[in-house]
Design an enzyme around this catalytic site. Sequence first.
Site, PDB file in Angstrom:
ATOM      1  N   LYS A   1       0.863  -1.183   0.000  1.00 15.70           N
ATOM      2  CA  LYS A   1       0.000   0.000   0.000  1.00 15.70           C
ATOM      3  C   LYS A   1       0.897   1.228   0.000  1.00 15.70           C
ATOM      4  CE  LYS A   1      -1.878   3.035   1.937  1.00 15.70           C
ATOM      5  NZ  LYS A   1      -1.883   4.505   1.615  1.00 15.70           N
TER       6      LYS A   1
ATOM      7  N   GLU B   1       9.391   1.725  11.236  1.00 14.83           N
ATOM      8  CA  GLU B   1      10.425   2.754  11.106  1.00 14.83           C
ATOM      9  C   GLU B   1       9.707   4.091  11.093  1.00 14.83           C
ATOM     10  OE1 GLU B   1      12.507   5.603  10.016  1.00 14.83           O
ATOM     11  OE2 GLU B   1      12.506   4.723   8.009  1.00 14.83           O
TER      12      GLU B   1
ATOM     13  N   CYS C   1      13.969  10.627   6.942  1.00 18.96           N
ATOM     14  CA  CYS C   1      13.813  10.280   8.356  1.00 18.96           C
ATOM     15  C   CYS C   1      15.102  10.461   9.131  1.00 18.96           C
ATOM     16  CB  CYS C   1      13.301   8.848   8.489  1.00 18.96           C
ATOM     17  SG  CYS C   1      14.345   7.624   7.663  1.00 18.96           S
TER      18      CYS C   1
ATOM     19  N   GLU D   1       9.657  16.746  14.860  1.00 17.01           N
ATOM     20  CA  GLU D   1      10.117  16.439  13.510  1.00 17.01           C
ATOM     21  C   GLU D   1       9.435  17.384  12.506  1.00 17.01           C
ATOM     22  OE1 GLU D   1      10.991  12.501  10.878  1.00 17.01           O
ATOM     23  OE2 GLU D   1       8.994  12.638  11.773  1.00 17.01           O
TER      24      GLU D   1
END
Length: 809
Positions: A492, A567, A601, A699
């Site tokens: 997906k 993750e 990331c 973040e």
Amino acid sequence: MKFRGDPARIRGSIVPVVTPFTEDGELDVAGLRALVRRGLAAGSHGISIGGSTGEPSSQSIDERIAGIRAAAEEIDDRVPFLPGTGSAKLDETLRLTGAAAELGADAALVITPYYARPTQEGLYVWYATVAREFPDLPIVIYNVPARTSTDVAPDTVARLFTDFDNIVGIKETTKDFEHFSRVIHACGPELLVWSGIELLCLPLLALGGVGFVSAVANLAPGAVARMYEAWEAGDHDTARELHYRLHPLVDLLFVETNPGPAKWVLQQRGLLGSAHIRPAADPSDEVQRGPHPLAARPDRGPDRSMTPPTPPEDLPRAIRHYIAGRLVDSADSENGATFPVADPVTNRPYADVAAGGPADVDAAVAAARRALTEGPWPGMRPRERARILTRIADAVESRHDRLAAWETFDTGLPITQARGQAHRAAENFRFFADVIVGLHEDAYRVGDSQLNYVVRKPVGVAGLITPWNTPFMLESWKLAPALASGCPVVLKPAEWTPLSASLWPEIFADAGLPDGVFNLVHGIGERAGQALVDHPDVPVLSFTGETATGRIIMGRAAAGLKGLSMELGGKSPVVVFADADLEAALDSAVFGVFSLNGERCTAGSRLLVERPAYDEFVEALAERARRVRVGPPADPDTEIGALVHPEHYARVLNYVENGRSEARLVAGGSRPDGLPEGNYLAATVFADVKPDARIFQEEIFGPVVAVTPFDTEDEAVELANNTQYGLAAYLWTRDLRRGHRVAQAIESGMVWLNSHNIRDLRTPFGGIKASGVGQEGGTHSIDFYTHSQTIHVALADTHVPRFGAPSTP
């Protein structure tokens, strides 16, 4: 000051009703009332009139007042009413605003001077005059840069908002999200901000806006109202799905028409009844004679984005699912189950994507399950699987130019950085082809009496949910080890960047992967992603994405006791000691946070510098950041392209505005000159950032870095560990003893010492704390996609206690 009603209640979806005319050119009052009733019946939260494109120049002042009167009577105080009262002339604007006040309007939507290029002082005078004339009427600034070539600057808005109690809000029709963000931060949450740009409605709500005055609400008023209500209720996925479904209607509004797109579309679709539209009149006489009295010559830099990006060759108009070896539409196709996807330079849709749901996921999982239990893939010898994996790698590399062009177009990634994605993706398949051929299984002897050996088996159907940043390469990170392990998969991809995933079916078919081993379901996370997470025949899930989504997935997966590899987010520190090779550290810091548009990331987004080197390093960093080239993603000179999506762009800009009050901005922080459209942000550096600042703790996932000084080694470690995240860290020092000591003290899954982020596929990749659960890479990935079965074989007679046996005499 007491107004007639509460301006704060003017929020949600405000329908800017267009004005119909009869065949004889007269105002069609009955038709106008019908359109108002249609908006009310659909649950719209307010009504506007006389403000859509072309309206002020296609009607006389008397006609506009008659329209305001008819709409006010039809609304009858049931919802807020915001008539548009702007004109090319100030005296006409005052007359219209006076009529709005007399007829009971909740606020006047005052358009910036039409056909003019006003100065900021001229705009201030314009709105100040209206506000002083009608002190008891709330005034909403209607910013129309498309007509005036000038935005009402945030400082001008803030000045008006401060000086006049009755200036309560602004309707923005600019496409510049920096402008949105700076207006909101300049005035605070008390200023009411609406969007007039259909594709940017939700991003504005994410910034703190209160609603939208959107032309598409004329075509689907109920859907637009529900979209706002879903967002306000916190159901953002439903709001996004409605937004996607509205995009085809938005496309209809982008037409070359004189009287205004919404009016033209309504007439073409029969929604104006027997009424007609009237072409826009020529500009006023004073504009015909020369510049408007408030005008100023625009001062513009070179425009590098006015030419739309050239779409790559073979760009699909429809992106479909791939299930059991066939491209298919959504099972829910009768319900219009597609959504549009846009490129980040124009934010205009380029393709319709199949919107998967539970039925599509069921079909994909069933196909994968058949491939697991009936197909050849799980039982193939490792060498046979490895040959196919190698052919997959060859097929990926043979498409490197096409992949790079598609990835750049879809994600905004600079072309020079996109060109490496095919090689990295191919290397993932080659690596795991080697791993499974060389993989051994454990065996243990217990003297001559017993042999114990371990057999690895594919764990089952693997659900793979991947992110929108470098999507193709990160999909390969999951696909290669899952397939190498013998697991059929259901992928997906992220709904914002589905384009490159549509290459996988042809790649796998060319390589000879059996049907059903790879299945692809597109869709919105709330439907397709959730269905995959919840499916009882998917025992393992590998997810890469933001931490908040990861928590939701973990909660839903707990009921099925599913295996998880997560993750998640990061806020990785770069620790620079004064004894380091500062030039090498600077190169690494700049590349680590600004490459891939900062949307990575492992970006080193917190820069911790020992105080003796701090000032010099900050100055050098700021200078380098100012020279980072921001531009169209397809330009080979570009180093930072366009951020992936308006909603994400708005989020990043919101952090930039927070940073202005939390720290010292030394570079960037705004849209670069010459890029008036697209999701562009200059490389941004904040210095003197405190550890409790949001830009230090949260973040951002964009080209923004926070720089903080430290005095001691212990303080450096404390600052490095002072966030919820623990994905990566980078250390720079010539003292290797200290380097090893600090590396082991930092709470992160990975540390690079005197190096930028160089990936070794043999090593585990993953984080701790809020950065994830589990690790992948090398044999760790094989461990995740297989389960170990231990078989114990007796080689000699065994002596088992004989419970229940008759006694021996």
